[in-house]
Scaffold this active site. Structure first.
Site, PDB file in Angstrom:
ATOM      1  N   SER A 158      22.759  22.705 -17.903  1.00 23.60           N
ATOM      2  CA  SER A 158      23.583  21.590 -18.064  1.00 23.60           C
ATOM      3  C   SER A 158      24.693  21.685 -16.765  1.00 23.60           C
ATOM      4  O   SER A 158      25.178  22.690 -16.304  1.00 23.60           O
ATOM      5  CB  SER A 158      24.638  21.622 -19.277  1.00 23.60           C
ATOM      6  OG  SER A 158      25.790  20.994 -19.349  1.00 23.60           O
ATOM      7  N   GLY A 208      18.590  19.868 -25.965  1.00 27.54           N
ATOM      8  CA  GLY A 208      19.635  18.868 -25.955  1.00 27.54           C
ATOM      9  C   GLY A 208      19.771  17.651 -26.835  1.00 27.54           C
ATOM     10  O   GLY A 208      19.313  17.971 -28.102  1.00 27.54           O
ATOM     11  N   GLU A 230      14.136  20.902 -28.631  1.00 25.09           N
ATOM     12  CA  GLU A 230      14.822  21.335 -29.678  1.00 25.09           C
ATOM     13  C   GLU A 230      16.146  20.380 -29.442  1.00 25.09           C
ATOM     14  O   GLU A 230      16.891  20.574 -28.444  1.00 25.09           O
ATOM     15  CB  GLU A 230      15.263  22.571 -29.239  1.00 25.09           C
ATOM     16  CG  GLU A 230      15.816  23.186 -30.561  1.00 25.09           C
ATOM     17  CD  GLU A 230      17.160  23.449 -30.600  1.00 25.09           C
ATOM     18  OE1 GLU A 230      18.031  22.516 -31.171  1.00 25.09           O
ATOM     19  OE2 GLU A 230      17.865  24.486 -30.272  1.00 25.09           O
ATOM     20  N   GLU A 364      25.250  13.376 -36.105  1.00 29.34           N
ATOM     21  CA  GLU A 364      25.326  15.043 -35.676  1.00 29.34           C
ATOM     22  C   GLU A 364      27.073  14.799 -34.970  1.00 29.34           C
ATOM     23  O   GLU A 364      27.347  14.028 -34.232  1.00 29.34           O
ATOM     24  CB  GLU A 364      24.404  15.345 -34.624  1.00 29.34           C
ATOM     25  CG  GLU A 364      24.706  16.760 -34.042  1.00 29.34           C
ATOM     26  CD  GLU A 364      23.713  17.389 -33.165  1.00 29.34           C
ATOM     27  OE1 GLU A 364      23.408  18.537 -33.220  1.00 29.34           O
ATOM     28  OE2 GLU A 364      23.183  16.495 -32.607  1.00 29.34           O
TER      29      GLU A 364
END
Length: 462
Positions: A158, A208, A230, A364
């Site tokens: 990232s 991510g 994932e 989320e």
């Protein structure tokens, strides 16, 4: 020259600036990986294992330097930062421990006149795209087993944690891995897509967001390469009537608020049997109030900022919407003086009188907020736990392991945990269902996603 800029959540300052890879840099990295991979795959497994273990030792020796870098790049309190390095080592060494058995030929029963076996061959070049929240722990899941399986690796971290890619590659190179076997690139979004679509890439491991995973699938479509995704979760926990109340409170609170809630498998929604509900909430609120929100570079801070102000504002919006819809907040932000709108510093919050109509129980959050609902029985808990677009982990708290196993069999999730949460055992398959992604890392099963089977059917006489 276009650059990557990492703005620290500690104080908003520019912490790291790096040039982004240009087309020539990408081409050079691909060519180097193509040259190196055949030699690496033919290197005896015992030698690959020894080199990887040496790299891990070098990496762990630098944990006192690496910890503060994590604090400044993504905001984890300094008192916890170096713990991620030890977790990296645990997972790496476990995958090295099982490599020989996991990568061995599959021998079939004897058949007169024939030799038959299945060999696991490396895929070729693996592109690992790692996130910022646990930049070393997420990367190690794919990087180390990919290398041990005989693949070359290109690592892209990232933009928030660019030094993590550099530090990992430095350790592997210092350990003696051949040039081109592992490299890093700092990439723009456009060039990340360019790399995924490159014909030299044989595997992509992405950790991510759901939109990010959709991008990977879109760009890789039609190439028939291995893709592992994932993509996070909205992980639930259920406290049964027979749970150890004190232990379950401590575990859930830690699982919900550690790393400021920025964990893909952290607890984001909780269901407590109605007989324990009031007592549980009272104890949990008392524990949450013990956190100290502040600058993560200060030794007594136990709750740092979120990674950026936009992330904190997103969670603030979920909380405000829930409150306007009738939720009850149990934490007064005034008790956390560092909480300031317009900054990434956000007080922890625990909400009751919530329901699944509220975003805070569906989306989320990736922040320090927990919604808690009472339930009548196992049936109601199972229905609510499965009422989600995500399915990474689910936690159950109970003294009855048989009942927990029965509940777990009905949960739509990648991992079922009993009397613990927010934990990854490298001996178990790390995988998810629904929008938590697909594929698998770690365990012997993880090696199957980094290799392709090749069958040998040998007739001994014509």
């Amino acid at each position: 020259m276009t650059t990557l800029q990492c703005l620290s959540p500690v104080d908003g300052s520019l912490y790291v600036e790096r040039p982004l890879a240009a087309e020539g840099d990408i081409r050079q990295a691909l060519d180097a990986a193509v040259r190196a991979q055949p030699f690496w795959r033919n290197t005896p497994l015992a030698d690959r294992v020894a080199l990887v273990r040496r790299a891990v030792e070098i990496f762990v020796d630098r944990k006192e330097e690496l910890g503060p870098e994590l604090t400044w790049m993504m905001g984890r309190p300094i008192r916890f930062a170096s713990g991620e390095i030890l977790g990296f080592a645990e997972r790496a060494h476990y995958m090295a421990d099982i490599a020989e058995a996991a990568l061995a030929d599959i021998r079939l029963p004897e058949k007169e006149g024939f030799e038959r076996f299945i060999r696991r061959e490396p895929l070729g070049i693996s592109l690992v795209i790692a996130p910022w929240n646990y930049p070393y722990l997420t990367a190690v899941n794919a990087v180390v087993p990919a290398l041990l399986a005989g693949n070359a690796v290109i690592l892209k971290h990232s933009a928030q944690t660019p030094l993590c890619a550099e530090r990992m590659v430095e350790a592997f190179i210092e350990a003696g891995l051949p040039a081109g076997v592992i490299q890093y690139l700092h990439l723009s979004h456009g060039n990340t897509e360019r790399l995924i679509s490159a014909p030299e890439i044989n595997h992509v491991a992405f950790t991510g967001s759901v939109p990010g995973g959709a991008m990977v699938e879109r760009v890789a479509a039609g190439r028939f390469i291995h893709v592992g995704l994932e993509l996070g979760g909205k992980d639930p926990a259920y406290v049964r009537a027979d749970a150890d109340l004190e232990a379950s409170v401590a575990s859930v609170v830690d699982g919900a608020y550690f790393n400021s809630g920025q964990s893909c498998c952290g607890i984001e929604r909780l269901y407590v049997h109605e007989s324990l509900f009031d007592d549980f909430v009272q104890r949990a609120v008392a524990l949450v109030k013990d956190y100290r929100l502040g600058r993560p570079d200060e030794a007594d801070t136990t709750l740092g900022p979120l990674v950026r102000t936009a992330a904190a504002d997103f969670v603030r919006g979920q909380i405000d919407e829930a409150l306007s819809a009738g939720a009850r907040a149990h934490i007064d932000p005034v008790a956390f003086p560092a909480d300031r709108p317009g900054t990434p510093y956000l007080a922890p919050q625990l909400l009751t009188e919530v329901n699944h109509e509220m975003r805070v129980m569906r989306e989320e959050s990736f922040g320090p907020v927990l919604g808690v609902q009472p339930v009548r029985d196992d049936e109601e808990a199972i229905a609510l736990m499965n009422d989600s677009d995500f399915g990474l982990t689910s936690a159950i708290y109970s003294r009855d392991i048989d009942a927990a196993r029965t509940i777990g069999e009905r949960l739509q999730t990648g991992t079922v945990l009993l009397n613990r949460c927010d934990y990854l055992d490298p001996a178990l398959a790390w995988t998810g269902v629904k929008q938590s992604g697909r594929g698998c890392t770690l365990s012997t099963v993880g090696y199957e996603h980094l290799t392709r089977p090749k069958s040998f059917h040998l007739k001994k006489r014509p």
